[in-house]
Structures are given as structure tokens and as C-alpha cells.
Design an enzyme around this catalytic site. Structure first.
Site, PDB file in Angstrom:
ATOM      1  N   ARG A  17      27.997 -23.874 -49.308  1.00  0.00           N
ATOM      2  CA  ARG A  17      28.219 -24.865 -48.248  1.00  0.00           C
ATOM      3  C   ARG A  17      27.095 -24.799 -47.211  1.00  0.00           C
ATOM      4  NH1 ARG A  17      28.374 -25.211 -42.830  1.00  0.00           N
ATOM      5  NH2 ARG A  17      29.456 -23.202 -42.757  1.00  0.00           N
ATOM      6  N   ASP A  18      26.999 -23.711 -46.493  1.00  0.00           N
ATOM      7  CA  ASP A  18      26.053 -23.612 -45.379  1.00  0.00           C
ATOM      8  C   ASP A  18      24.612 -23.574 -45.875  1.00  0.00           C
ATOM      9  OD1 ASP A  18      25.018 -23.309 -42.861  1.00  0.00           O
ATOM     10  OD2 ASP A  18      25.794 -21.299 -42.519  1.00  0.00           O
ATOM     11  N   CYS A 245      20.732 -24.671 -39.951  1.00  0.00           N
ATOM     12  CA  CYS A 245      21.635 -25.655 -39.377  1.00  0.00           C
ATOM     13  C   CYS A 245      20.848 -26.939 -39.176  1.00  0.00           C
ATOM     14  CB  CYS A 245      22.219 -25.177 -38.050  1.00  0.00           C
ATOM     15  SG  CYS A 245      23.279 -26.436 -37.294  1.00  0.00           S
TER      16      CYS A 245
HETATM   17 MG    MG Z   1      24.939 -20.508 -40.930  1.00  0.00          MG
END
Ligand code: MG
Length: 316
Positions: A17-18, A245
Site C-alpha cells: 500500500r504505502d 508520501c
Molecule cells: Mg509511510
């Protein structure tokens, strides 16, 4: 030398996911299944597989509804537990339909990052969380919460830890079973980490806390060590150091799972993970994303692990 260290630590793997949400190219469903299979095979017991956000918000994870049911066959005796990010009730319905027993909710400790990341104010995110948790619980789904940018915000700079603590207390009171404290841009240093954890554990039992550190400036493991000394026993990481991010300019690189596990095993802390298999999973991740990844231990290779002189083992 160290005042107190846990005997065992849980590693919460976030790369599918990340990690993959930050890749330019969309990875195929089959490649995602292969990556998760390799991670599960290495012994990771908790894997955040994807995200049930709106499909056009993160196209890299738009196949969540198909991916999660495919992972069920990788479960043996209830391990690994698969989980996914869920931002709202619509996402929860999708996660439930896909068969998940656990989800993760995310928000930031700084207004600007929270707004850019979720299109909501902190107050509005907390309101969504309060709406989400009872529905999840009544469906037998546990909820983990992320509190990001706690060490620093890419837009606002310093973040007030006392204000962040109030948010965390509310997440706990509403029903998060764990709160993962995030250094989203990898700016934290050990004394700051110690201050944050001492402050947080004055109001929240430390076993409800996890740490989600980024290695952007090379301080992730130093911060983790401070976390271990403060009693934190759940640590987030991404194989190969995948991810960053997308809404945090300059942020790159979750703490690499193999770097974390190498250090833990070397200190005699159990994880249940096979480091050699984890290094192979990092190589597979590089193949899948088509670029080299920043994790150091997989770059150094597995050969040295087989030499007795440097074999990570219990501290005696
Ligand atoms: Mg992260």
C-alpha cells in the site's frame, strides 16, 4: 547498555500500500499478489495490502476490490492478517465486501497536511473516524489509526506534540486498537522521539502505540531504537524501503523492513521473520517496480548472514 528492550517485536508491513501508491507506474494485479506472497512467505504476520480510497484518487491501488479476495489463499492458520486503508464508510463497505477483518484509518497531526492528504480538516477527519469505528466494530472489523506528520510537517514545519496527543487520545477513545505515530517526512531525531514517546505514553498505554518511521534523512533506525527503549513493540516498515508520501514534497522512503529486521535480530529481538527470504522479497520488489530500492541490507546481500562471525543472534 540498554535499560529495557522488548524480547519480541511485531513488524507491520506497508509496502503493497504505502510503497506501491507512490510508484509512477501501476503495478499489475499479478505482480502485487506475487509481492504479497513473498512477504507472507518471509513470515510477515501483518500486511497492509491496499487502500479503499476513491479509485481515481490513487489509480495505483484501484484494483483493491480484486486484490484482497486473491490474498485469502495466502493465509495459513490465520496468518498473515491482511489490512487496508479505509477513509470513509464507502471504503469500509468495500473492505467488508472483500473480506477484511482489519482496516486502517489515516489522518495527520498538522492541518495543512491533513487537508492535502484527505481534503478534510482535522476536526472533520475525527468526525469521520467516529462515524466509521462503530460500523466497523459491529461488522467484527478492527480499526488501526495512523497519525502522520507528528515529527514535522512538509508545509507547516514543527508540529505541536501536545495538540497531536489530543488527537491521539480521541482516536483511542473512539476505538482505535492501535495508533501508529508517523514521521511522514523522515525528519525526526532521537531526542525528539524520546520526548514524543514519553509525552504520549503519559496518556496512552505504550502497547497501543506503533511507530511509522521514514528514513529520508537516515534517522529511522535511531528513532526506532529509542522507541524500543520506550516500550514500543509494533513497527511499520516497507520492504526495500519502498514508498514515501505523494503529498509530502521531498519525502522518500519508508524504513526498509529488512534494515529493521537485521537490527532487531542482531539485538536478539524476535520477529518471526526469515531475513534471507525477506531480502529475496526486496529483490522481487525491485524487479516489480523496475528500479533499485534504497534499503541497505538487501543491497549488502544475504551472503554475509551465513558467516558465523556476523550472524545476527541473541545478545549474550
Ligand atoms: Mg509511510
Amino acid at each position: 547498555m540498554f535499560s529495557s528492550l522488548p524480547r519480541r517485536v511485531s513488524v507491520y508491513e506497508v509496502s503493497p500500500r504505502d510503497g506501491l501508491q507512490n510508484e509512477k507506474n501501476v503495478v499489475s494485479l499479478e505482480a502485487k499478489v506475487d509481492l504479497v506472497r513473498a512477504l507472507a512467505g518471509a513470515g510477515l504476520a501483518k500486511i497492509e495490502a491496499t487502500s479503499f480510497v476513491a479509485k481515481d484518487w490513487i489509480p495505483q491501488l484501484a484494483d483493491a476490490d480484486e486484490l484482497v479476495p486473491r490474498l485469502a489463499s495466502l493465509e495459513k492458520d490465520g496468518s498473515p492478517t491482511f489490512t487496508a486503508l479505509v477513509p470513509n464508510l464507502r471504503g469500509l463497505e468495500r473492505a467488508k465486501a472483500a473480506g477484511l477483518r482489519e482496516i486502517a484509518f489515516f489522518m495527520s497531526a498538522s492541518e495543512t497536511h491533513n487537508h492535502k492528504n484527505t481534503n478534510k480538516s482535522i476536526a472533520d477527519s475525527l468526525a469521520v473516524f467516529a462515524e466509521l469505528v462503530p460500523v466497523a466494530k459491529s461488522a467484527g472489523i478492527r480499526v488501526r489509526a495512523y497519525l502522520s506528520t507528528l515529527w514535522g510537517c512538509p508545509y507547516e514545519g514543527a508540529v505541536d506534540p501536545h495538540r497531536a496527543l489530543e488527537i491521539a487520545v480521541e482516536l483511542r477513545d473512539v476505538g482505535a486498537y492501535r495508533i501508529s505515530l508517523g514521521d511522514t517526512i523522515g525528519c525526526g531525531t532521537p531526542a525528539q522521539t524520546d520526548a514524543i514517546l514519553r509525552l504520549f505514553s503519559s496518556r496512552i498505554p505504550v502497547d497501543l502505540l506503533a511507530m511509522h518511521m521514514h528514513d529520508t534523512r537516515g534517522t529511522a533506525l535511531a528513532n526506532v531504537l529509542v522507541g524500543l527503549e520506550n516500550g514500543v513493540t509494533e513497527l511499520d516498515a516497507a520492504v526495500g524501503g519502498l514508498g514515501g508520501c505523494p503529498y509530502a514534497p521531498g519525502a522518500a522512503g519508508n524504513l526498509a523492513t529488512e534494515d529493521l529486521v537485521y537490527m532487531l535480530h542482531g539485538m536478539g529481538i524476535e520477529t518471526g521473520i526469515d531475513l534471507e527470504k525477506l531480502i529475496s522479497a526486496a529483490s522481487l520488489a525491485e524487479k516489480i517496480v523496475g528500479r533499485s530500492l534504497p534499503g541497505k541490507v538487501h543491497q549488502a546481500g544475504a551472503d554475509i548472514l551465513r558467516r558465523a562471525a556476523v550472524r545476527p543472534g541473541p545478545q549474550t
